[in-house]
Each structure stands twice: as structure tokens, then as C-alpha cells.
Scaffold this motif. Structure first.
Motif, PDB file in Angstrom:
ATOM      1  N   VAL A  44      68.050 -13.861   7.501  1.00 17.55           N
ATOM      2  CA  VAL A  44      67.420 -13.391   8.736  1.00 17.55           C
ATOM      3  C   VAL A  44      68.150 -12.170   9.283  1.00 17.55           C
ATOM      4  CG1 VAL A  44      66.958 -13.979  11.157  1.00 17.55           C
ATOM      5  CG2 VAL A  44      66.417 -15.619   9.341  1.00 17.55           C
ATOM      6  N   PHE A  45      69.471 -12.210   9.362  1.00 14.17           N
ATOM      7  CA  PHE A  45      70.225 -11.081   9.911  1.00 14.17           C
ATOM      8  C   PHE A  45      70.101  -9.850   9.019  1.00 14.17           C
ATOM      9  CE2 PHE A  45      73.220 -14.210  12.251  1.00 14.17           C
ATOM     10  CZ  PHE A  45      72.329 -14.305  13.306  1.00 14.17           C
ATOM     11  N   ALA A  46      70.088 -10.018   7.705  1.00 14.23           N
ATOM     12  CA  ALA A  46      69.918  -8.879   6.799  1.00 14.23           C
ATOM     13  C   ALA A  46      68.546  -8.256   6.989  1.00 14.23           C
ATOM     14  CB  ALA A  46      70.105  -9.314   5.350  1.00 14.23           C
ATOM     15  N   THR A  47      67.526  -9.071   7.182  1.00 14.23           N
ATOM     16  CA  THR A  47      66.175  -8.549   7.419  1.00 14.23           C
ATOM     17  C   THR A  47      66.115  -7.770   8.723  1.00 14.23           C
ATOM     18  OG1 THR A  47      65.165 -10.361   6.187  1.00 14.23           O
ATOM     19  CG2 THR A  47      63.759  -9.213   7.756  1.00 14.23           C
ATOM     20  N   LEU A  48      66.731  -8.311   9.776  1.00 18.00           N
ATOM     21  CA  LEU A  48      66.718  -7.626  11.067  1.00 18.00           C
ATOM     22  C   LEU A  48      67.460  -6.288  11.006  1.00 18.00           C
ATOM     23  CD1 LEU A  48      67.355 -10.605  13.519  1.00 18.00           C
ATOM     24  CD2 LEU A  48      65.217  -9.364  13.171  1.00 18.00           C
ATOM     25  N   LYS A  49      68.553  -6.240  10.261  1.00 18.49           N
ATOM     26  CA  LYS A  49      69.354  -5.016  10.195  1.00 18.49           C
ATOM     27  C   LYS A  49      68.775  -3.975   9.243  1.00 18.49           C
ATOM     28  CE  LYS A  49      73.661  -7.260  11.492  1.00 18.49           C
ATOM     29  NZ  LYS A  49      75.009  -7.649  11.103  1.00 18.49           N
ATOM     30  N   ALA A  50      67.918  -4.394   8.314  1.00 16.46           N
ATOM     31  CA  ALA A  50      67.422  -3.477   7.292  1.00 16.46           C
ATOM     32  C   ALA A  50      66.132  -2.761   7.688  1.00 16.46           C
ATOM     33  CB  ALA A  50      67.187  -4.235   5.990  1.00 16.46           C
ATOM     34  N   THR A  51      65.551  -3.114   8.808  1.00 15.57           N
ATOM     35  CA  THR A  51      64.283  -2.506   9.203  1.00 15.57           C
ATOM     36  C   THR A  51      64.471  -1.675  10.465  1.00 15.57           C
ATOM     37  OG1 THR A  51      63.745  -4.530  10.406  1.00 15.57           O
ATOM     38  CG2 THR A  51      62.909  -4.354   8.165  1.00 15.57           C
ATOM     39  N   PRO A  52      63.508  -0.786  10.765  1.00 15.36           N
ATOM     40  CA  PRO A  52      63.629   0.034  11.978  1.00 15.36           C
ATOM     41  C   PRO A  52      63.769  -0.829  13.234  1.00 15.36           C
ATOM     42  CG  PRO A  52      61.851   0.830  10.596  1.00 15.36           C
ATOM     43  CD  PRO A  52      62.322  -0.466  10.000  1.00 15.36           C
ATOM     44  N   PHE A  53      64.600  -0.384  14.141  1.00 15.24           N
ATOM     45  CA  PHE A  53      64.964  -1.144  15.340  1.00 15.24           C
ATOM     46  C   PHE A  53      63.753  -1.479  16.197  1.00 15.24           C
ATOM     47  CE2 PHE A  53      67.069  -1.663  19.526  1.00 15.24           C
ATOM     48  CZ  PHE A  53      68.050  -2.557  19.165  1.00 15.24           C
ATOM     49  N   ARG A  54      62.781  -0.591  16.252  1.00 12.33           N
ATOM     50  CA  ARG A  54      61.619  -0.792  17.119  1.00 12.33           C
ATOM     51  C   ARG A  54      60.459  -1.515  16.425  1.00 12.33           C
ATOM     52  NH1 ARG A  54      62.666   1.717  21.787  1.00 12.33           N
ATOM     53  NH2 ARG A  54      64.137   3.419  21.732  1.00 12.33           N
TER      54      ARG A  54
END
Length: 148
Positions: A44-54
């Protein structure tokens, strides 16, 4: 008489060992839950960090981290996960029917950065709970995700 004494000592030892089995099985179950929870948090954290913030696509649910968590009473983002036999975890926004798995609760909390910084950041809290099992097996994780 010696045979009776030997059988008594043997019985006492056998009963003591049998009593320890339940503690060992509970430890194995807890260890397995914590290990799978760690893998889920990492995904989950890797997915959140790997995509655009917005425009974070969090397993089928799009989240704008620049506005996530700005409401104090916002409900957590719920995800569900299970581990098919010998495979990577499957994480979905809806629970699988009859799947033995986990409920993931994501909460976002904006972090105040220094005024000179143009970046925005969120503290992301993840609670992983077994769908079936005792509440005490919930595992908690936190990370910070920033738009630098």
C-alpha cells in the motif's frame, strides 16, 4: 512401585508439553498475521508513493492526497486483501466473498510544513485487521508521503 512412579513422572511431563502446544500455535498465528500485515503495508505505501500526489490510484480508489484528511471526521479509506495460494496479495476496494483475509483502514492527516516550503505532505496511518479473528491482532503502520 518404580513403574508407577515412572509413569506418573512421564504423565506429568506429557501433560505439561501438551499445554504448551496451544501457546505455540497462538504464537505462530500471531507471527503469520504480522508478517502478512507487513507485506500489505509495504504494498500500500509503495503504491501511494509511486503515483502522482494529486491522483493516487490506490487499488481502484483514486485519492487526492493534497485534500485527503482535511476533514477531521472523514471516514477511513477501506480496502480488503487476501493472499491466494502461493501468490502476491490481492488488494481490492470491496471484500471478496468467503475470503479469509484482511481489512485495511487508511487514514490521512495533513502535516504542516514550514512556510518557506511549497511542498505538501500527509501522515498516512494504516490499520490492518483480520476479517475473521480477534481484535487484538490488529497491526498499525505509519508513513509520511510528501509532494516535493
Amino acid at each position: 512401585m518404580e513403574v508407577v512412579t515412572a509413569l506418573g513422572i512421564f504423565s506429568l511431563c506429557a501433560v505439561s508439553l501438551l499445554a504448551l502446544i496451544s501457546f505455540a500455535l497462538e504464537g505462530v498465528a500471531t507471527s503469520s498475521t504480522e508478517n502478512e500485515a507487513m507485506h500489505l503495508a509495504s504494498s500500500v505505501f509503495a503504491t501511494l508513493k509511486a503515483t502522482p500526489f494529486r491522483e493516487v490510484d490506490c487499488f481502484g480508489t483514486v485519492v487526492d492526497l493534497s485534500t485527503a484528511g482535511t476533514q477531521a471526521d472523514a471516514p477511513p479509506l477501506l480496502l480488503y486483501a487476501h493472499f491466494p495460494a502461493d501468490a502476491l496479495p490481492v488488494i481490492t476496494p470491496e471484500p471478496e466473498t468467503d475470503a479469509i483475509g484482511y481489512r485495511l483502514e487508511l487514514r490521512f492527516e495533513p502535516i504542516t510544513l514550514p512556510p518557506a516550503s511549497a511542498a505538501t505532505a500527509n501522515r498516512v496511518s494504516l490499520t490492518v485487521r483480520p476479517l475473521h479473528g480477534p481484535e487484538k491482532q490488529a497491526v498499525f503502520f505509519q508513513t509520511i508521503i510528501a509532494d516535493l
